[in-house]
Design an enzyme around this catalytic site. Structure first.
Site, PDB file in Angstrom:
ATOM      1  CD  GLU A 261      34.850  44.315  37.782  1.00  0.00           C
ATOM      2  OE1 GLU A 261      34.395  44.781  36.736  1.00  0.00           O
ATOM      3  OE2 GLU A 261      35.534  44.958  38.580  1.00  0.00           O
ATOM      4  CB  CYS A 295      33.952  44.699  32.401  1.00  0.00           C
ATOM      5  SG  CYS A 295      35.421  44.311  33.298  1.00  0.00           S
TER       6      CYS A 295
HETATM    7  C1  UN1 Z   1      37.100  42.246  32.753  1.00  0.00           C
HETATM    8  O1  UN1 Z   1      36.856  42.598  31.607  1.00  0.00           O
HETATM    9  O2  UN1 Z   1      36.209  41.687  33.461  1.00  0.00           O
HETATM   10  O3  UN1 Z   1      41.815  45.790  32.660  1.00  0.00           O
HETATM   11  C2  UN1 Z   1      38.419  42.358  33.401  1.00  0.00           C
HETATM   12  C3  UN1 Z   1      41.567  44.903  31.845  1.00  0.00           C
HETATM   13  C4  UN1 Z   1      41.891  43.490  32.258  1.00  0.00           C
HETATM   14  C5  UN1 Z   1      40.804  42.904  33.080  1.00  0.00           C
HETATM   15  C6  UN1 Z   1      39.430  43.095  32.557  1.00  0.00           C
HETATM   16  N1  UN1 Z   1      43.132  43.483  32.994  1.00  0.00           N
HETATM   17  O4  UN1 Z   1      41.087  45.114  30.755  1.00  0.00           O
END
Ligand code: UN1
Length: 505
Positions: A261, A295
């Site tokens: 990820e 992310c």
């Molecule tokens: C991340 O930034 O690694 O969709 C996860 C989202 C959150 C999770 C982000 N539920 O922004």
């Protein structure tokens, strides 16, 4: 020490390694922990060294041999206990997330809510996971699939979601019959220690083997041992593309499974038909929320020429009003970046954007106060700015204009990352283009909803350099299990498949 840290009993251990009980004197050296809210040191953790890793890994592997035999619905009942404990500690844990990581209070609580949600989801899943029975070509035969527990697994998490992403993995893994070793980011070890405390209580109360264990330690020490450890058939890792490449290669070398990820470079397209108020809210939260450190944060904005000037002017005015400050102050909407390195990376990216022809419309500076605070920034740029291809973990939004939907989709897809994407539109044809096979190439594609803030019920992850993994909801559980195909002959004959004859008599 803050009250919420006391509630989480952070002073009771000074160790970052636990297999239900804390290891008294782990050998990995000290790790100083700082709060990005003011740069002050808020703790010291004794890290796990190689011998501690071995102790944790051996205990996690032994626990797997027991846990895999517990029926899945009973495993679900135990996960329900973890969900209850997360509920009990939601407030102090959410505050600690804010204090150690820097996201604002409501997002810190939201992160713990995400742990609760995935645990609830896993409880339900514990009564539904299973495989199909398929038609056999042979009379009296049954062809079917079973899903068995996979093994002890390794979970590597990043600083930006210091507890939720562990829960996505751990809760699903637990109902699948796996046990887990968690290596959290060295930037956020206290939240991990707090969660391990909570888990230790539940494991002790139910006399469970150590199904969840923790190693806080250096990547070059315990991280390396973990990714090369043949006892762990799956390594699930969240982080940068660079880190993912190292982990992916090491795990592939031993033919293990990795669930990666990695970075995103997420864009929003706003077309001429869009509800601009909705688009505005979606872009602001996506780009400024979590100080651009998700992310899934919005990093690129493509505006249809006909609405671009007005939309940008509104965004610029709003960026100037964003309340920046202590994340635990309820009025704050943007907290600090994680550390000084992140501030430097942001300023470097802005300098590069300028050198490549970009124009800073708003922001661009760090704030003159203790802590890693910066201004949210919009850069309007020529399309070919090289910096736009990179993920900078900071609140920089690159804005562009477009006229043609196919051309903007091509531009949207032209980066190496493929995590999240969104279109704001009321034009059915544009929406269908965006969602179709020649549309967004990302793992997540939203319509009239921003790029960040996904619910746990869907599979989460992305394509291309984002790594291809899927975590959290939908059928992501399959990655945490091994599939077995069974042929059962319930007849008195022994026919071969494909009509092959092999009679010796
Ligand atoms: C991340 O930034 O690694 O969709 C996860 C989202 C959150 C999770 C982000 N539920 O922004």
């Amino acid at each position: 020490m803050k009250d919420f840290m006391r509630t989480l009993r952070l002073a009771e251990v000074n160790s970052g390694a636990s297999t239900r009980e804390w290891i008294a004197r782990p050998g990995g050296g000290e790790l100083a922990v700082f709060s990005p809210t003011d740069g002050s040191q808020i703790g010291t953790v004794l890290q796990a060294g190689p011998a501690d890793y071995e102790q944790v890994a051996a205990a996690t592997a032994a626990a797997f041999r027991e846990w895999r035999l517990v029926p899945a619905p009973q495993r679900g009942l135990i996960v329900r206990e973890f969900a209850g404990a997360f509920r009990d500690y939601k407030e102090p844990l959410g505050k600690l997330v804010s204090y150690e990581m820097g996201k604002i209070a409501t997002e810190g609580l939201g992160e713990v809510q995400e742990m609760i949600d995935i645990a609830d989801f896993a409880v339900g899943l514990s009564r539904t996971i299973g495989g199909p029975t398929l038609p056999s070509e042979r009379p009296g035969h049954r062809l079917m699939e079973q899903w068995h527990p996979l093994g002890p697994i390794g979970i590597v998490t990043a600083f930006n979601f210091p507890v939720a992403v562990w829960a996505w993995n751990a809760m699903i893994a637990a109902i699948c019959g796996d046990t887990c070793i968690w290596k959290p980011s060295s930037k956020t070890p206290l939240t991990a220690i707090a969660v391990q405390h909570i888990c230790n209580d539940v494991m002790k109360a139910h006399d469970l083997p150590p199904i969840f264990s923790l190693v806080v330690g250096r990547g070059s020490a315990v991280g390396d041992l973990m990714i090369k450890d043949r006892r762990l058939p799956l390594i699930s890792a969240t982080g940068s593309v660079r880190m993912g490449r190292q982990i992916g290669e090491a795990v592939a070398r031993r033919l293990g499974r990795s669930l990666l990820e990695l970075g995103g470079n997420n864009a929003v397209i706003v077309d001429a038909s869009a509800d601009l108020d909705m688009a505005f809210n979606g872009v602001i939260f996506g780009a400024v929320g979590t100080a651009g450190q998700r992310c899934t944060s919005t990093r690129r904005l493509f505006l249809h020429e006909s609405i671009a000037e007005g939309f940008l002017a509104r965004l610029v005015a709003a960026y100037k009003r964003v309340p920046i400050g202590d994340p635990l102050d309820p009025k704050t909407l943007m907290g600090p970046l994680i550390d000084e390195g992140a501030v430097e990376d942001m300023l470097k990216a802005i300098a590069q954007a300028k050198a490549q022809g970009g124009e800073v419309l708003v922001g661009g500076q760090r704030l003159d106060r203790p802590g890693s605070y910066v201004q949210p920034t919009i850069v309007r740029g020529p399309r070919d700015m090289a910096i736009v291809r990179e993920e900078t973990f900071a609140p920089i939004l690159y804005a562009f204009t477009f006229t043609d939907i196919d051309e903007v989709i091509a531009q949207h897809n032209s980066v190496d990352q493929g995590l999240s994407s969104s279109i704001f539109s009321r034009d059915f044809l544009n929406i269908e283009r965006f969602l179709g096979p020649a549309g967004s190439d990302c793992g997540i594609a939203n319509v009239n909803a921003g790029t960040s803030g996904a619910e746990i019920g869907g599979a989460f992850g992305g394509e291309k350099e984002t790594g291809g993994g899927r975590e959290s909801g939908s059928d992501s559980w399959k990655l945490y299990m091994r599939r077995q195909t069974n042929t059962i002959n319930g007849s008195r004959a022994m026919p071969l498949a494909q009509g092959v004859q092999f009679d010796l008599e």
